[in-house]
Design an enzyme around this catalytic site. Structure first.
Site, short mmCIF file in Angstrom:
data_model
loop_
_atom_site.label_atom_id
_atom_site.label_comp_id
_atom_site.label_asym_id
_atom_site.label_seq_id
_atom_site.Cartn_x
_atom_site.Cartn_y
_atom_site.Cartn_z
N GLU A 143 31.99 4.34 -19.00
CA GLU A 143 32.23 4.76 -20.38
C GLU A 143 33.73 4.94 -20.64
O GLU A 143 34.25 4.51 -21.68
CB GLU A 143 31.52 6.10 -20.68
CG GLU A 143 30.01 6.07 -20.52
CD GLU A 143 29.54 6.42 -19.11
OE1 GLU A 143 30.22 6.00 -18.14
OE2 GLU A 143 28.50 7.08 -18.97
N CYS A 186 27.27 10.98 -17.68
CA CYS A 186 27.26 12.21 -16.88
C CYS A 186 27.80 13.37 -17.71
O CYS A 186 28.56 13.18 -18.66
CB CYS A 186 28.09 12.03 -15.61
SG CYS A 186 29.85 11.89 -15.90
N CYS A 246 31.63 12.32 -18.74
CA CYS A 246 31.77 11.24 -19.74
C CYS A 246 31.31 11.71 -21.11
O CYS A 246 31.78 11.20 -22.12
CB CYS A 246 30.97 10.03 -19.30
SG CYS A 246 31.73 9.21 -17.91
N ALA A 294 14.79 -13.42 9.17
CA ALA A 294 14.61 -14.85 8.88
C ALA A 294 13.58 -15.35 9.87
O ALA A 294 13.68 -15.09 11.07
CB ALA A 294 15.94 -15.57 9.09
N TRP A 320 20.41 -21.38 14.16
CA TRP A 320 20.07 -20.66 12.95
C TRP A 320 18.65 -20.99 12.55
O TRP A 320 18.17 -22.07 12.87
CB TRP A 320 21.02 -21.02 11.80
CG TRP A 320 22.43 -20.62 12.09
CD1 TRP A 320 23.46 -21.42 12.41
CD2 TRP A 320 22.95 -19.29 12.09
NE1 TRP A 320 24.62 -20.70 12.59
CE2 TRP A 320 24.32 -19.39 12.40
CE3 TRP A 320 22.41 -18.02 11.85
CZ2 TRP A 320 25.16 -18.28 12.49
CZ3 TRP A 320 23.25 -16.91 11.94
CH2 TRP A 320 24.60 -17.05 12.25
N SER A 374 12.67 -7.23 16.44
CA SER A 374 11.25 -7.03 16.35
C SER A 374 10.80 -5.61 16.73
O SER A 374 10.01 -4.98 16.03
CB SER A 374 10.67 -8.08 17.29
OG SER A 374 9.35 -7.99 17.44
N LEU A 395 12.67 -2.76 16.89
CA LEU A 395 13.20 -1.75 15.97
C LEU A 395 12.51 -1.83 14.62
O LEU A 395 12.24 -0.80 14.00
CB LEU A 395 14.72 -1.95 15.82
CG LEU A 395 15.44 -0.89 14.99
CD1 LEU A 395 15.30 0.50 15.61
CD2 LEU A 395 16.92 -1.23 14.82
N SER A 402 9.25 0.05 14.71
CA SER A 402 9.52 1.48 14.77
C SER A 402 9.96 2.03 13.40
O SER A 402 9.55 3.11 12.98
CB SER A 402 10.62 1.68 15.80
OG SER A 402 10.74 2.97 16.18
N1 LIG Z 1 15.67 -14.07 12.98
C1 LIG Z 1 16.06 -12.85 12.70
O1 LIG Z 1 16.12 -12.47 11.52
C2 LIG Z 1 16.44 -11.90 13.80
C3 LIG Z 1 17.09 -10.71 13.50
C4 LIG Z 1 17.40 -9.84 14.53
C5 LIG Z 1 17.05 -10.15 15.82
N2 LIG Z 1 16.45 -11.32 16.09
C6 LIG Z 1 16.05 -11.64 17.45
O2 LIG Z 1 15.23 -10.58 17.93
C7 LIG Z 1 15.43 -10.45 19.32
C8 LIG Z 1 15.69 -8.98 19.65
O3 LIG Z 1 14.60 -8.18 19.29
P1 LIG Z 1 14.04 -7.09 20.29
O4 LIG Z 1 12.73 -6.65 19.76
O5 LIG Z 1 14.11 -7.59 21.68
O6 LIG Z 1 15.13 -5.96 20.20
P2 LIG Z 1 15.65 -4.97 19.05
O7 LIG Z 1 14.56 -4.59 18.14
O8 LIG Z 1 16.90 -5.54 18.51
O9 LIG Z 1 16.07 -3.71 19.91
C9 LIG Z 1 15.06 -2.95 20.52
C10 LIG Z 1 15.66 -1.83 21.31
O10 LIG Z 1 16.33 -0.93 20.44
C11 LIG Z 1 16.35 0.32 21.05
N3 LIG Z 1 15.95 1.37 20.12
C12 LIG Z 1 16.65 2.48 19.83
N4 LIG Z 1 15.97 3.26 19.01
C13 LIG Z 1 14.83 2.63 18.73
C14 LIG Z 1 13.70 2.97 17.96
N5 LIG Z 1 13.63 4.12 17.27
N6 LIG Z 1 12.69 2.12 17.93
C15 LIG Z 1 12.72 0.95 18.60
N7 LIG Z 1 13.76 0.58 19.36
C16 LIG Z 1 14.81 1.41 19.44
C17 LIG Z 1 15.35 0.27 22.21
O11 LIG Z 1 16.08 0.23 23.43
P3 LIG Z 1 16.55 1.62 24.08
O12 LIG Z 1 15.32 2.42 24.30
O13 LIG Z 1 17.28 1.26 25.29
O14 LIG Z 1 17.41 2.24 23.07
C18 LIG Z 1 14.63 -1.03 22.02
O15 LIG Z 1 14.23 -1.64 23.21
C19 LIG Z 1 16.53 -11.38 19.70
O16 LIG Z 1 15.99 -12.55 20.28
C20 LIG Z 1 17.19 -11.70 18.40
O17 LIG Z 1 17.79 -12.99 18.43
C21 LIG Z 1 16.14 -12.21 15.12
#
Ligand SMILES: NC(=O)c1ccc[n+]([C@@H]2O[C@H](COP(=O)([O-])OP(=O)(O)OC[C@H]3O[C@@H](n4cnc5c(N)ncnc54)[C@H](OP(=O)(O)O)[C@@H]3O)[C@@H](O)[C@H]2O)c1
Length: 367
Positions: free
Chosen positions: A52, A75, A84, A154, A170, A295, A297, A300
C-alpha cells in the site's frame, strides 16, 4: 476495468515479491482514480515497505477520492513498518477493495474495521480464492508457527525415484527441473535425509539468476554427513542446518567449525523428531520447506503429519526393478482405506513431463 480486473493486476504485482518477502505475505496494490491507474506497488522485500505504501509513493497525482485495490487486508499494527491503515486514512482514499482478510491475529479484520470506522467504503472478497492461494504459505505459517512443507519428488510412470542402483539423475526434463529451481527460490528451506546426501551428494541451491538459495536442512540423526559433502563445503553460499539426535559434541564440532548449524533434537523411533524439528524451524522464521526426500524421510514426514502439499513430477519413463525406490517408503499402510488422502490435484504439463500438485487432507495425517 472492473474490480476483478484491477485485483488481477494487484495479484500479478504481488507475485513479484515471491521468494523475497518470506515470512511475510506477497501483497500487491493498485490505486485507481476516475478509471485511471495512478499508482501501483507491491511488497518487495522482507522488512521493507508494504504494498500500500509503495503504491501511494508511486502515485502520479493526488489519491484523494481514489480507490485502492489490495490483495490482503491492510495492516493496522506496528511491525517493521508503521500501520498501512494510517497511510490510507492520511491519503484521502475513499474506497478500499480487499482480496482477503489477513489471518494474522494482530490484524484479522481489525484493519478493515478501522477503515470503515473512518468512513472509507470497503469491499471484501474480490478474487478471494486466488488471493488466499497466493499466500498459502503465509496463511499456514501465521496460524501454526511451523513451516508449510511441500513434499516434492520426480518419478517414472512406474513410480520409481531412482534406478535399482540408486541413480536418479535425471528423471524429468529441463522444463520440469526449471520449475523445481523456481520453487527452491520460492520456499525458505529445503530438506533431505542423510540417505539422499550419501547417494547423490546434492548441492540443494537455486541455480536461477536473480534468485536466493533456500536454507538447507539435513535430517541426520547420527551425524553421518561426510565433512566433504557439498552441503558442508558450500556453506558460505547457503546456510546448512544438520538436524540430529546426537549429543556428541566432539562429533558436532567439525560441522560447526565448517560453518554449519547443528540442531540437536529429541528422537522419535530412533530418528529426528520431525514435529519438534518443524517447531524449531518455525522459531527461526523458516515459513516453508521444500522436502526433496528421499523415500524413507518422505514416509516419516507424512506419518508425522508435517506435510501440507505434495508435488509429484511424473516422467514418461519406466525404470522397473523390484528393489528400486519409490517416493514414499517406510512400512506403508495395510489397508487401502488407511491411505493418505489428497484434494483433487492440479495438473500442469511441463515439457514431456506432468506435475500433479495436491493438498494433503487434514484427516489423512496423525493429529
Ligand atoms: N527422484 C527424486 O525426486 C529423489 C529425491 C530425493 C532422493 N531420491 C533418491 O532417494 C534415495 C535416498 O532415499 P533413502 O530413502 O535411502 O534416504 P533418505 O530418505 O534421503 O534418508 C533417510 C535417512 O534419513 C535419516 N533420518 C533422519 N531423521 C529421519 C526421520 N525422522 N525419518 C526418516 N529418516 C530420517 C535416517 O538416517 P539416520 O537414522 O542415520 O538419521 C534415514 O535412514 C537416493 O537413491 C536418491 O537418489 C530421489
Amino acid at each position: 476495468m472492473s474490480d476483478t480486473e484491477y485485483m488481477l493486476l494487484a495479484i500479478k504485482l504481488a507475485k513479484q515479491g515471491c521468494g523475497w518477502v518470506n515470512p511475510n505475505p506477497m501483497v500487491g496494490a493498485v490505486i485507481v482514480r476516475d478509471g485511471r491507474i495512478i499508482g501501483q506497488g507491491y511488497h518487495q522485500k522482507y522488512g521493507e515497505l508494504h504494498a500500500e505504501r509503495n503504491a501511494l509513493a508511486s502515485c502520479t497525482e493526488s489519491p484523494q477520492n481514489a480507490t485502492l485495490y489490495v490483495t490482503l487486508e491492510p495492516c493496522c499494527h506496528y511491525g517493521k513498518t508503521p500501520p498501512c491503515t494510517e497511510a490510507i486514512l492520511k491519503s484521502g482514499i475513499r474506497r478500499v477493495v480487499v482480496g482477503t482478510v489477513d489471518p494474522n491475529p494482530l490484524v484479522a479484520g481489525k484493519g478493515i474495521q478501522i477503515l470503515r470506522e473512518h468512513g472509507i467504503e470497503v469491499t471484501e472478497g474480490v478474487l478471494r480464492e486466488a488471493c488466499t492461494k497466493l499466500n498459502e504459505v503465509f496463511f499456514y505459517f501465521i496460524q501454526t508457527k511451523t513451516p508449510f512443507v511441500v513434499m516434492k519428488y520426480a518419478m517414472t510412470m512406474d513410480g520409481k525415484i531412482a534406478t535399482h542402483s540408486g541413480q536418479s539423475k535425471w528423471i524429468t526434463g529441463e522444463t520440469a527441473r526449471r520449475r523445481v529451481q523456481e520453487d527452491r527460490h520460492r520456499y525458505s528451506g529445503i530438506m533431505v535425509g542423510i540417505g539422499t546426501i550419501l547417494a547423490d551428494d546434492p548441492l540443494l541451491t537455486c541455480h536461477l539468476s536473480d534468485s536466493k538459495n533456500p536454507i538447507r536442512i539435513i535430517c541426520d540423526s547420527r551425524l553421518r554427513t561426510p565433512l566433504n559433502a557439498r552441503v558442508v563445503q558450500t556453506v558460505g553460499d547457503a546456510p546448512t542446518i544438520l538436524a540430529t539426535c546426537s549429543q556428541d559434541e566432539a562429533l558436532a564440532r567439525p560441522y560447526r567449525d565448517a560453518g554449519c548449524e547443528v540442531l540437536t533434537l529429541p528422537s522419535r523411533d530412533g530418528s529426528v523428531d520431525l514435529r519438534k524439528l518443524m517447531t524449531a524451524l518455525g522459531k527461526k522464521e523458516i515459513d516453508s520447506v521444500l522436502l526433496e526426500g528421499g523415500s524413507t524421510l518422505n514416509w516419516s514426514a507424512l506419518q508425522s503429519g508435517v506435510v501440507s502439499k505434495v508435488q509429484a513430477y511424473v516422467a514418461p519413463k519406466l525404470f522397473g526393478g523390484a528393489g528400486a525406490k519409490c517416493p514414499v517408503g517406510g512400512i506403508g499402510v495395510e489397508r487401502p482405506e488407511q491411505a493418505f488422502r489428497f484434494a483433487s490435484p492440479q495438473i500442469t504439463r511441463l515439457g514431456e513431463d506432468v506435475l500433479l500438485e495436491s493438498e494433503v487432507l487434514p484427516c489423512s495425517q496423525e493429529s
